[in-house]
Every structure is written in structure tokens, then in C-alpha cells.
Design an enzyme around this catalytic site. Structure first.
Site, short mmCIF file in Angstrom:
data_model
loop_
_atom_site.label_atom_id
_atom_site.label_comp_id
_atom_site.label_asym_id
_atom_site.label_seq_id
_atom_site.Cartn_x
_atom_site.Cartn_y
_atom_site.Cartn_z
N ARG A 64 87.40 29.20 9.19
CA ARG A 64 86.96 28.87 10.54
C ARG A 64 85.48 28.50 10.55
NH1 ARG A 64 86.24 31.62 15.73
NH2 ARG A 64 85.92 33.62 14.72
N LEU A 92 86.27 29.03 19.23
CA LEU A 92 85.06 28.40 18.70
C LEU A 92 84.34 29.37 17.77
CD1 LEU A 92 83.03 26.43 21.39
CD2 LEU A 92 84.50 25.55 19.55
N ASN A 106 85.36 26.53 29.49
CA ASN A 106 86.75 26.47 29.03
C ASN A 106 87.68 26.55 30.23
OD1 ASN A 106 89.01 26.59 27.28
ND2 ASN A 106 88.96 28.83 27.27
N THR A 107 88.75 25.77 30.20
CA THR A 107 89.79 25.93 31.22
C THR A 107 90.90 26.79 30.63
OG1 THR A 107 91.10 24.02 30.53
CG2 THR A 107 89.34 23.63 32.11
N HIS A 108 91.48 27.63 31.47
CA HIS A 108 92.53 28.53 30.98
C HIS A 108 93.64 28.63 32.03
CE1 HIS A 108 94.28 31.63 28.51
NE2 HIS A 108 94.47 32.34 29.61
N SER A 135 91.80 29.36 35.60
CA SER A 135 90.40 29.79 35.58
C SER A 135 89.55 28.81 34.79
CB SER A 135 90.27 31.17 34.88
OG SER A 135 91.12 32.13 35.47
N ASP A 140 82.06 32.61 25.59
CA ASP A 140 81.24 33.49 24.76
C ASP A 140 81.99 33.74 23.47
OD1 ASP A 140 83.18 35.35 25.35
OD2 ASP A 140 81.91 36.59 26.64
N GLY A 142 84.03 36.06 22.68
CA GLY A 142 85.33 36.71 22.81
C GLY A 142 86.44 35.71 23.08
N ASP A 144 88.43 34.35 25.73
CA ASP A 144 88.52 34.17 27.18
C ASP A 144 87.88 35.32 27.95
OD1 ASP A 144 89.91 31.74 26.82
OD2 ASP A 144 91.80 32.80 26.58
C1 GAR Z 1 95.65 23.47 29.64
O1 GAR Z 1 96.52 24.16 30.50
C2 GAR Z 1 94.56 24.41 29.14
O2 GAR Z 1 94.13 25.31 30.10
C3 GAR Z 1 95.27 25.11 28.04
O3 GAR Z 1 95.94 24.09 27.36
C4 GAR Z 1 96.35 23.12 28.33
C5 GAR Z 1 95.98 21.74 27.85
O4 GAR Z 1 96.65 20.75 28.56
N1 GAR Z 1 94.35 25.81 27.22
C6 GAR Z 1 94.58 27.04 26.74
O5 GAR Z 1 95.63 27.63 26.91
C7 GAR Z 1 93.44 27.62 25.93
N2 GAR Z 1 93.67 29.01 25.69
P1 GAR Z 1 96.24 19.22 28.43
O6 GAR Z 1 96.09 18.94 26.95
O7 GAR Z 1 97.40 18.48 29.02
O8 GAR Z 1 94.99 19.04 29.21
#
Ligand code: GAR
Length: 197
Positions: A64, A92, A106-108, A135, A140, A142, A144
Site C-alpha cells: 500500500r 489512502l 470522501n463520499t460514503h 455522508s 483522516d 481511519g 471513514d
Molecule cells: C458511491 O456510493 C461511493 O459513496 C461509494 O462507492 C460508490 C461509487 O459510485 N464509496 C464507498 O463505498 C467508499 N467506502 P460511483 O462510482 O457510481 O460514483
């Protein structure tokens, strides 16, 4: 104008929404590069908008840390004001976080701190909850665990499978992500302040 690098692993539907928003008049940020850890389908969206791409294949590195060093080298070529993880399915490495924090978001697909990690949608379904969410957080070291910048609840329907629930969450994610990037670009949201709060 806020310059943004977006990192993806998959279809890039949230990336596409951000590209469309940034393309609109008056949006205070522009996407300057899209990177991925694999040959992501989402590169096609960047190509369509004439945005450069770079690939740092996870499979080509022994560790990594080594992958992270190359990712950092690529990011530094562009020196973005902000990095958006939009479906990057890798943690990361600390060197990348140290170099850019708190300017990484980050989007989650869950209402953090509920259901962190790679399977936020699946884990919410397995837990049998009646609502989950979306969210946007500061990254950071960790998984999420960073400060939450925006989040919203999404109901779980009894008939949902993972794909159906994820498709209901994604439009909410997109709206939150676009608004967070807009607020950062407009100077309405200070990531350093949000991270020290
Ligand atoms: C999104 O829902 C994003 O939040 C998730 O992957 C998807 C990507 O969709 N990420 C995670 O779960 C990170 N832990 P996309 O490629 O269609 O934008």
C-alpha cells in the site's frame, strides 16, 4: 477557482454529477484531473469532458505504501487544492493523507459513523435498519472516521436489495458532494476549521 482532483475505482456516476456541476456557469471549482487505482469505467466521463486522467494500478505495487508513493507523485504533478474520493475503494496511505489533509473529502453511502468501510450499503441491509443515509467527510487516517461535513438520511424499503438501495442513496450523495465542493470553493466551508472543531 478551487482546483479539484477526483479519485475513483468504479462507474464514476458521482464523478459525472460533479463534472456536470463544475461545468455550469458560476460554479467555484473545476476538476483538473481524475485518477484511479484500476481501469475504471468512470474514466469515460472524464474523457467526455476533456479532463486528463491518470492510473496508478493497485495490482502493480507490492505494498500500500509503494502504491501510495506513486499516487502522491501523480497528485503532486497537479497540486490540486482539493482531492475528492468519489468511490475510490482503497484506504489512502498515511503519506497521501499527511501531504494533503485536511484537503481530502470522501463520499460514503451510509450515515456515518454507522456502517463505515467498503460495504456500507450491504452492512446496513444486513443490520435490518429502517433508514441509512449518505455522508461526506474529511479524510483522516481511519476508515471513514473523519469529521462529517454533510449527511442525510435515506429510508430502507422492505423490498430493497443492495443495488436498489445503493441507487436510492447515490442521488443524495451527489447532491451533498456537489454542495460541499461548492461551499469549499465559495469560501463558505473551511476544512481546517471543520477538522479542528
Ligand atoms: C458511491 O456510493 C461511493 O459513496 C461509494 O462507492 C460508490 C461509487 O459510485 N464509496 C464507498 O463505498 C467508499 N467506502 P460511483 O462510482 O457510481 O460514483
Amino acid at each position: 477557482m478551487l482546483t479539484v482532483a477526483v479519485l475513483i475505482s468504479g462507474t464514476g456516476s458521482n464523478l459525472r454529477a460533479l463534472l456536470e456541476a463544475a461545468h455550469g456557469a458560476g460554479f467555484p471549482a473545476r476538476i483538473i484531473v481524475v485518477g484511479a487505482d484500476r481501469e475504471a469505467e468512470g474514466f469515460a466521463h472524464a474523457d467526455e469532458f476533456g479532463i486528463p486522467t491518470f492510473l496508478v494500478p493497485w495490482s502493480s505495487f507490492d505494498s500500500r505504501e509503494a502504491w501510495g508513493d506513486e499516487l502522491l507523485r501523480q497528485l503532486d504533478v497537479w497540486n490540486p487544492d482539493l482531492i475528492v474520493l468519489s468511490g475510490l475503494m482503497r484506504l489512502l496511505p498515511p503519506a497521501v493523507v499527511a501531504a494533503y489533509a485536511p484537503r481530502i473529502v470522501n463520499t460514503h453511502p451510509a450515515y456515518l459513523p454507522e456502517f463505515p468501510g467498503a460495504h456500507g450499503v450491504r452492512d446496513a441491509l444486513a443490520a435490518g435498519v429502517e433508514q441509512t443515509g449518505a455522508s461526506v467527510i474529511v479524510v483522516d487516517d481511519g476508515v471513514d472516521t473523519g469529521p462529517i461535513l454533510a449527511q442525510e438520511r435515506v429510508p430502507v424499503h422492505p423490498s430493497d436489495d443492495e443495488a436498489a438501495l445503493h441507487e436510492r442513496i447515490k442521488p443524495v450523495e451527489r447532491r451533498l458532494l456537489i454542495d460541499v465542493v461548492r461551499r469549499i470553493g465559495a469560501g463558505e466551508l473551511d476544512l481546517a476549521a471543520a477538522s479542528s472543531a
